[in-house]
Structures are given as structure tokens and as C-alpha cells.
Design an enzyme around this catalytic site. Structure first.
Site, PDB file in Angstrom:
ATOM      1  N   HIS A 142      -2.592   1.638   6.973  1.00 52.71           N
ATOM      2  CA  HIS A 142      -2.831   1.549   5.532  1.00 52.71           C
ATOM      3  C   HIS A 142      -2.896   2.949   4.943  1.00 52.71           C
ATOM      4  O   HIS A 142      -3.554   3.833   5.495  1.00 52.71           O
ATOM      5  CB  HIS A 142      -4.142   0.801   5.258  1.00 52.71           C
ATOM      6  CG  HIS A 142      -4.540   0.815   3.806  1.00 52.71           C
ATOM      7  ND1 HIS A 142      -3.821   0.158   2.835  1.00 52.71           N
ATOM      8  CD2 HIS A 142      -5.570   1.438   3.163  1.00 52.71           C
ATOM      9  CE1 HIS A 142      -4.397   0.355   1.660  1.00 52.71           C
ATOM     10  NE2 HIS A 142      -5.446   1.129   1.827  1.00 52.71           N
ATOM     11  N   CYS A 171       0.798  -1.233   0.000  1.00 53.76           N
ATOM     12  CA  CYS A 171       0.000   0.000   0.000  1.00 53.76           C
ATOM     13  C   CYS A 171       0.827   1.277   0.000  1.00 53.76           C
ATOM     14  O   CYS A 171       0.503   2.220  -0.719  1.00 53.76           O
ATOM     15  CB  CYS A 171      -0.993   0.003   1.160  1.00 53.76           C
ATOM     16  SG  CYS A 171      -0.284   0.332   2.796  1.00 53.76           S
ATOM     17  N   ASP A 189      -7.780   4.808  -3.900  1.00 53.21           N
ATOM     18  CA  ASP A 189      -6.897   3.786  -3.339  1.00 53.21           C
ATOM     19  C   ASP A 189      -6.505   2.825  -4.456  1.00 53.21           C
ATOM     20  O   ASP A 189      -7.364   2.302  -5.164  1.00 53.21           O
ATOM     21  CB  ASP A 189      -7.631   3.036  -2.218  1.00 53.21           C
ATOM     22  CG  ASP A 189      -6.729   2.105  -1.419  1.00 53.21           C
ATOM     23  OD1 ASP A 189      -5.596   1.834  -1.865  1.00 53.21           O
ATOM     24  OD2 ASP A 189      -7.160   1.648  -0.345  1.00 53.21           O
TER      25      ASP A 189
END
Length: 265
Positions: free
Chosen positions: A108, A68, A123
Site C-alpha cells: 500500500h 492506492c 493518505d
């Protein structure tokens, strides 16, 4: 500054380069397909370098993937170069956790986009259930994407991202309202690379227009747009083949020792 031509070539995007919702959604659909979610560096004892030059060298030039912090730092810089107003966010993961689980750390990375008077969640780095369209922070109405329906529900600290799976809503992660603090990604990157499941488990994910493909340990799972699952257990040769072909990664021989441990489980 990010070379936008290199980025667009890497993800296979050849559309217009203006800050619009259509462009944003096109980018969010392309990156999780073209750049595999993978944490092979932590699995082999390396902490990913989050400097822009290192991320570009790995994800763009070497055609590797990333997890991530790498994926979304690249996305944030790409969207900024395209003219979007961007802001880094941080979230805590609830994916596949029981209802009574204790909240985990803020670990995250995600991105907030301010566009046309609205704030959007973007994202490209959640791997197994990454949303492939921007999601409006201002509404709880479910948004249909190419794969699942998603919604954002307000919480005390921000918003809970939920995905509809097999008819039920499942928590994905809670994104914090306040932006990430200086140094927060660096600290959480070190934690994720050394003290999370990324340091022990093989995790690969790729989201194509037709399906989600995931390797967790020695199990490969495919879920198509209708939600139909196909599961396959892989031996060492199968894991190496999947890395090379399904996930389109240049194979590093140093990974073979890890695959031998995982493939024999």
C-alpha cells in the site's frame, strides 16, 4: 509537472495554496470525496498505468477514480506542487485481518510530509477507512477526524495505523519507516492488479464529509459519523446505478459483464 489548477478544480478545492497543516488537511478531506477509490481496471484485466500522464488523464481528465498507487501518487505530486516536503512510503495492510494472521506484503502506498519540524502521515488512497486528516508520526495520542479516531503506534519496522471502530481499536495498516525503494510501487502495483482481491472483487469507496460509502462485491454499506450502518444488496442495475450516481464515475460498458457476475452472487 502536475497542473495544480486541474487538480484543485477536480477535487473542488479553492483555498490558499501554501504548505500549511490547514491546507494539508483540507486536501486530505477533499480528494477521497471527489475522486472515488476504485479498482475497476484490475477487475477487467488491466494493470493501472502509474506514469504521471496516465494518472492525470484517468483521474483528472476522464474523471475516473483509482486505487492506492494512483490516488497517492497524484496526492504526492499535488502536495509537492503546493510546496510541501514529501516522501513516498509503503505499508502492509492489516485491515479486517484476524489477530493471528501472517503479515502480508508491503503493498500500500502512503506519503510522509515534513512540515514545521514534524513528520505527518498523509493518505488519500485507502478507500474504506482512509484518514481524512494528517496524522503525526511523533505521537501515539489518538487524533479525531471527521469520521473515526486514528492513532499511530510504533512497531519494529515503523508504525501501525489503527482506527477506533465501535469502541475498539482495529489495525488498518503498518507503514514502514524506510521510504519506498525505486521500482517498489511498480512491482506492487502489478501484484495488486493481478494477484490480489482487486482482480476478483468489486471494491468502490467514497468518503464524504457526512459518511463513508463502500461497495464490496454486491453489498453497499453506508457508515455515518455516528457509526450507524446501512447495508443494501445490489443487483446488476443497482451496481451500475451506484457507479454512475453514488460514486460519480463515467460508466464504461465493458464493466457490465463483470457486474453481471457480481450482481448475480
Amino acid at each position: 509537472m502536475l497542473d495544480l489548477d486541474r487538480y484543485c478544480d477536480r477535487i473542488g478545492y479553492n483555498g490558499v495554496r501554501r504548505p500549511t497543516i490547514d491546507v494539508l488537511n483540507a486536501i486530505l478531506a477533499r480528494q477521497p470525496d471527489a475522486i472515488t477509490f476504485e479498482a475497476l481496471d484490475p477487475l477487467t484485466g488491466k494493470i493501472p498505468d502509474l506514469s504521471p500522464d496516465a494518472v492525470d488523464a484517468k483521474l483528472l481528465d476522464a474523471r475516473r477514480g483509482g486505487y492506492c498507487f494512483e490516488q497517492n501518487s497524484l496526492l504526492l505530486r499535488a502536495l509537492t506542487a503546493l510546496g510541501f516536503e514529501t516522501e513516498g512510503l509503503i505499508a502492509r495492510v492489516w485491515w479486517m485481518m484476524p489477530p493471528d494472521a501472517t503479515p502480508g506484503p508491503w503493498s500500500h502506498m502512503a506519503t510522509r510530509i515534513h512540515l514545521d519540524g514534524r513528520d505527518w502521515l498523509a493518505d488519500a488512497g485507502f478507500g474504506t477507512c482512509v484518514p481524512t486528516s494528517a496524522l503525526d508520526f511523533g505521537t501515539e495520542t489518538a487524533r479525531k477526524t471527521a469520521h473515526e479516531h486514528f492513532r499511530l503506534k510504533p512497531t519494529t519496522d515503523g508504525w501501525m495505523l489503527e482506527a477506533k471502530l465501535d469502541g475498539d481499536w482495529a489495525r488498518v495498516y503498518e507503514v514502514r519507516r524506510a521510504p519506498a525503494e525505486p521500482g517498489e510501487y511498480v512491482r506492487m502495483n502489478e501484484m495488486a492488479a493481478t494477484r490480489s482481491h482487486f482482480a476478483t472483487d468489486l471494491i468502490l469507496a467514497r468518503t464524504t464529509p457526512e459518511e463513508r460509502i463502500v461497495v464490496s462485491g454486491n453489498r453497499l454499506t453506508r457508515r455515518n459519523q455516528a457509526g450507524i450502518l446501512e447495508r443494501t444488496h445490489l443487483d446488476v442495475a443497482g451496481l451500475e446505478g451506484a457507479i454512475r450516481s453514488t460514486f460519480q464515475l463515467p460508466f464504461d460498458p465493458s464493466w457490465r459483464m463483470v457486474l453481471e457476475r457480481i450482481g448475480s452472487q
